[in-house]
Design a protein around this motif. Structure first.
Motif, short mmCIF file in Angstrom:
data_model
loop_
_atom_site.label_atom_id
_atom_site.label_comp_id
_atom_site.label_asym_id
_atom_site.label_seq_id
_atom_site.Cartn_x
_atom_site.Cartn_y
_atom_site.Cartn_z
N VAL A 93 6.03 10.23 5.47
CA VAL A 93 5.96 9.35 6.60
C VAL A 93 5.48 8.50 5.36
O VAL A 93 4.92 7.92 5.36
CB VAL A 93 5.58 8.63 7.19
N ARG A 94 7.08 8.30 4.27
CA ARG A 94 6.11 7.01 3.09
C ARG A 94 8.46 6.00 2.96
O ARG A 94 9.12 6.92 3.48
CB ARG A 94 6.64 7.78 2.08
N GLY B 3 0.76 -0.94 -0.09
CA GLY B 3 0.31 -0.01 0.00
C GLY B 3 0.70 1.50 0.24
O GLY B 3 2.40 1.00 -0.11
N THR B 4 0.23 2.08 0.13
CA THR B 4 0.71 3.66 -0.14
C THR B 4 0.67 4.59 1.23
O THR B 4 1.24 5.74 1.31
CB THR B 4 0.55 4.19 -1.08
N GLY B 5 0.15 3.89 2.12
CA GLY B 5 -0.18 4.94 3.46
C GLY B 5 1.23 5.06 4.45
O GLY B 5 2.69 4.00 3.66
N PRO B 6 1.29 6.00 5.02
CA PRO B 6 2.41 5.78 6.10
C PRO B 6 3.08 4.47 6.47
O PRO B 6 2.48 3.61 7.39
CB PRO B 6 2.13 6.95 7.40
N PHE C 25 -3.64 7.46 17.95
CA PHE C 25 -2.24 7.67 18.26
C PHE C 25 -1.73 8.23 17.00
O PHE C 25 -1.64 9.48 17.05
CB PHE C 25 -1.49 6.32 19.42
N LEU C 26 -1.77 7.02 16.27
CA LEU C 26 -1.29 7.80 14.85
C LEU C 26 -2.00 8.65 13.80
O LEU C 26 -1.75 9.81 12.94
CB LEU C 26 -1.03 6.86 13.70
N ARG C 27 -3.55 8.79 13.76
CA ARG C 27 -3.98 9.55 13.30
C ARG C 27 -3.86 11.24 13.78
O ARG C 27 -4.27 12.29 13.67
CB ARG C 27 -5.48 9.21 13.36
N GLU C 28 -4.00 10.92 15.75
CA GLU C 28 -4.20 12.88 16.55
C GLU C 28 -2.68 12.82 16.78
O GLU C 28 -3.17 14.68 16.59
CB GLU C 28 -4.81 12.22 17.45
N ARG C 29 -1.92 12.56 17.42
CA ARG C 29 -0.41 12.63 17.27
C ARG C 29 0.55 12.99 16.46
O ARG C 29 1.29 13.40 17.08
CB ARG C 29 -0.21 11.95 18.60
N PRO D 153 -5.50 -0.83 4.71
CA PRO D 153 -4.11 -0.70 4.03
C PRO D 153 -3.82 1.24 3.96
O PRO D 153 -3.61 1.93 3.84
CB PRO D 153 -5.18 -0.56 2.31
N GLU D 154 -4.75 1.46 5.55
CA GLU D 154 -4.46 2.71 6.03
C GLU D 154 -3.07 3.58 6.11
O GLU D 154 -2.88 3.95 5.71
CB GLU D 154 -5.66 3.59 6.84
N PHE D 155 -2.51 2.31 6.74
CA PHE D 155 -0.67 2.33 6.67
C PHE D 155 -0.47 0.83 6.71
O PHE D 155 -1.29 -0.25 6.49
CB PHE D 155 -0.89 2.00 8.85
#
Length: 266
Positions: free
Chosen positions: A265-266, A18-21, A255-259, A45-47
């Motif tokens: 990040v790729r 995937g292409t997420g962080p 944590f990843l979405r908020e902080r 696939p979000e991450f």
């Protein structure tokens, strides 16, 4: 098979794609990358979740030479290089957390955030070293292998019969003959407690209350980091990513979405 080639080792990893962080995860001693299967399933696939095998474990091939968790930090960066990834969220469970902390110290520009699960910044106590060495002596005694595997399941997994059966079968069937260097790394690790203030990226500290990591040490880890979020999962052991996957995944995702600033990040 996907291997990242270090000077003296081929580091095996599995990539959700995937292409997420990118989230790079390192496992606990005596386990392997598969302890993060639930995270790869839930967060992709979000991450883009990449889990890798440490030296002496899983499918990673090394020359059984002495190494430290600073070496393992370089291995983590080697995996990122193989993926063509400049910057990632780096994390791990127990010894994987030892590696993640050192990765952030070695290459802060490449670590966007840390996920530290059932781990600490201290070196081992004398009691921990003695108990670990006693267990390993029993492990190498083939006459007590099944008994030792049961003890290991008690320690790492607890009463989750599904994962107990999976891992006990693996442990009994695997001689782990290449673990001597990994044992030396575990028992000889240095403390990075006094260097935690150097780490300025956001950090998630997940403490499993029955992990064998003292709650005081988990709190010292969180308090020593500049920007930490602390989460406790009551009753869980070191295998918390498997046995308590739902709260672990929820904590990581939140944590990843908020902080964490994820744009680069790729």
């Amino acid at each position: 098979m996907p291997f990242a080639r270090a000077i003296d080792a081929d580091i095996y990893y599995e990539d959700s794609g995937g292409t997420g962080p990118v989230v790079l995860l390192a496992h606990e001693f005596f386990m392997d990358r598969t302890m993060f299967e639930a995270q790869q399933t839930a967060l992709a696939p979000e991450f883009r979740v990449v889990a890798w095998d440490a030296r002496g474990h899983g499918r990673t091939r090394d020359q059984r030479l002495p190494f430290t968790y600073w070496t393992a930090a370089r291995d983590a960066l080697t995996v990122l290089d193989a993926l063509g990834v400049e910057r990632a969220i780096v994390g791990g469970t127990a010894q994987g957390g030892f590696t993640a902390l050192r990765t952030a110290l070695v290459a802060p520009e490449r670590v966007a955030a840390l996920i530290l699960i059932s781990t600490e910044a201290h070196g081992p106590t004398r009691e921990q070293s003695t108990a670990t060495q006693r267990f390993l002596d029993e492990w190498h005694d083939r006459g007590s292998r099944e008994e030792a595997a049961t003890q290991l399941a008690d320690w790492l997994i607890g009463d989750d019969n599904h994962y107990r059966e999976i891992w006990t079968r693996r442990w009994v069937g695997d001689a782990h003959n290449g673990l001597d260097a990994a044992v030396g790394c575990l028992l000889g690790r240095d403390s990075v407690l006094e260097r935690l203030s150097e780490i300025t990226c956001p950090a998630l500290v997940i403490h499993a209350t029955h992990s064998g990591i003292a709650g005081k040490r988990a709190r010292m880890l969180a308090d020593g980091l500049t920007a930490s979020t602390y989460v406790e999962i009551d009753g869980a052991r070191l295998g918390v990513t498997m046995t308590h996957a739902e709260p672990v995944n929820a904590a990581i995702g939140r944590f990843l979405r908020e902080r964490v600033s994820l744009a680069h990040v790729r």
